[in-house]
Design a protein around this motif. Sequence first.
Motif, PDB file in Angstrom:
ATOM      1  N   LEU A 204     -84.891 -11.495  33.118  1.00  0.00           N
ATOM      2  CA  LEU A 204     -84.144 -10.380  32.544  1.00  0.00           C
ATOM      3  C   LEU A 204     -85.033  -9.427  31.766  1.00  0.00           C
ATOM      4  N   THR A 205     -86.014  -9.967  31.042  1.00  0.00           N
ATOM      5  CA  THR A 205     -86.940  -9.121  30.290  1.00  0.00           C
ATOM      6  C   THR A 205     -88.367  -9.366  30.780  1.00  0.00           C
ATOM      7  N   PRO A 206     -89.282  -8.411  30.556  1.00  0.00           N
ATOM      8  CA  PRO A 206     -90.674  -8.611  30.989  1.00  0.00           C
ATOM      9  C   PRO A 206     -91.461  -9.534  30.070  1.00  0.00           C
ATOM     10  N   PHE A 207     -90.798 -10.117  29.086  1.00  0.00           N
ATOM     11  CA  PHE A 207     -91.424 -11.111  28.224  1.00  0.00           C
ATOM     12  C   PHE A 207     -91.288 -12.520  28.821  1.00  0.00           C
ATOM     13  N   GLN A 208     -90.507 -12.628  29.906  1.00  0.00           N
ATOM     14  CA  GLN A 208     -90.188 -13.923  30.508  1.00  0.00           C
ATOM     15  C   GLN A 208     -90.686 -13.972  31.945  1.00  0.00           C
ATOM     16  N   ILE A 209     -90.902 -15.187  32.413  1.00  0.00           N
ATOM     17  CA  ILE A 209     -91.347 -15.407  33.786  1.00  0.00           C
ATOM     18  C   ILE A 209     -90.679 -16.681  34.294  1.00  0.00           C
TER      19      ILE A 209
ATOM     20  N   PRO B 204     -93.848 -12.475  21.686  1.00  0.00           N
ATOM     21  CA  PRO B 204     -93.648 -12.208  23.109  1.00  0.00           C
ATOM     22  C   PRO B 204     -94.312 -10.905  23.533  1.00  0.00           C
ATOM     23  N   VAL B 205     -94.887 -10.920  24.726  1.00  0.00           N
ATOM     24  CA  VAL B 205     -95.618  -9.772  25.230  1.00  0.00           C
ATOM     25  C   VAL B 205     -95.090  -9.438  26.630  1.00  0.00           C
ATOM     26  N   PRO B 206     -94.818  -8.151  26.926  1.00  0.00           N
ATOM     27  CA  PRO B 206     -94.143  -7.781  28.180  1.00  0.00           C
ATOM     28  C   PRO B 206     -95.098  -7.660  29.358  1.00  0.00           C
TER      29      PRO B 206
END
Length: 360
Positions: A44-49, A23-25
Amino acid sequence: MTSPWTVGVEQELFLVDPESRRPVPLAPEVVAEAGDAFDVQRELTPFQIEVATPVCETPEELVDQIRAGREHLAKAAKAVGANLMASAIPPLGRAGPPPESDDPRYRLMEHSHRKLLGGQGVCGCHVHVGVPDADTAILISNALRPWLPTLLALTVNSPVMDTEDTGYASWRAMIWSRWPVGGAPPHFESAEHYERLVRSLIDSEALLDKGMVYWDIRPSANHPTIEVRVADLPMTVKEVAVFAELVRALAATAAENPPTDEPVDPVLLRAAAWRAARDGIDGQGVDLRTGALVPAHDQAAQLVAYTADALRRVGQLSTVEEHLAWLRANGSAATRQRRALKADSDPRALVDRLVAWTLD
């Protein structure tokens, strides 16, 4: 065919590095690149969209919008140096807390819920069905409670975390169940009962606000809908669409013919959800009337029989039946992940397969 019951879908997906496959932010960059053509949001995290469809009436419109949203996000991710991946947890690496995040809400959640946030970088699929009023939303919530384990079993897509097989078909469900307001909701007497309980949970500081009501079904805080949140992010476009049509059919069936059965026991319902997360559709489910184990595929067939009239009205009964037959032959997304990992023990190859399946 159109339906008086409109539907919309929110999909949460991972961003992974093309080289490391971890995973990459890059969510802020992807949101900027995606522009306004689709409803794209950070998670919630910058690894998700996240990408949401517009309100859809027909099954054809829904599947087209699900596919278009994934394709648009994949293109935006590629432009900023990432790949889009449809898995509910990352098979390689972890989507941990935001690095040096200055997001005020995240910091407030970190203060209130502490270490609980550490493993919550997981991806689900949320289906919204339009409802005429709050009491109808609660009626549907109560009616859907017994079907939550089956809906989860149909969508399991998170067996491998950081190269390790967790032994669960949906490890996401186990991670998400840690929240103080998660899993199946209670049986509510009315919309006012729901509001009163949520206010008490906010007063107790178990919740910061209504946005943290993480039950598997909830009346939406922002839209005139009932939101079903039980699913892992399905692997393919078709699996998302079939899941959404089942949820729409369940909502229509419940509202048009309210069940008269006694509410299911919450303890047994929790046990059934655990079993669904462990085994998925390829294993055994819990009969909520007796507690006995039964094939999960048989429970899925019962779900389709229960919603058959609503599915038939929108021309989706044969589509759903064919998909269940396909699942019997090919296995759940979790089973397919494990099969791919066994075929090539390098977990980077599994990530590559998931990236490809995302647009399948």
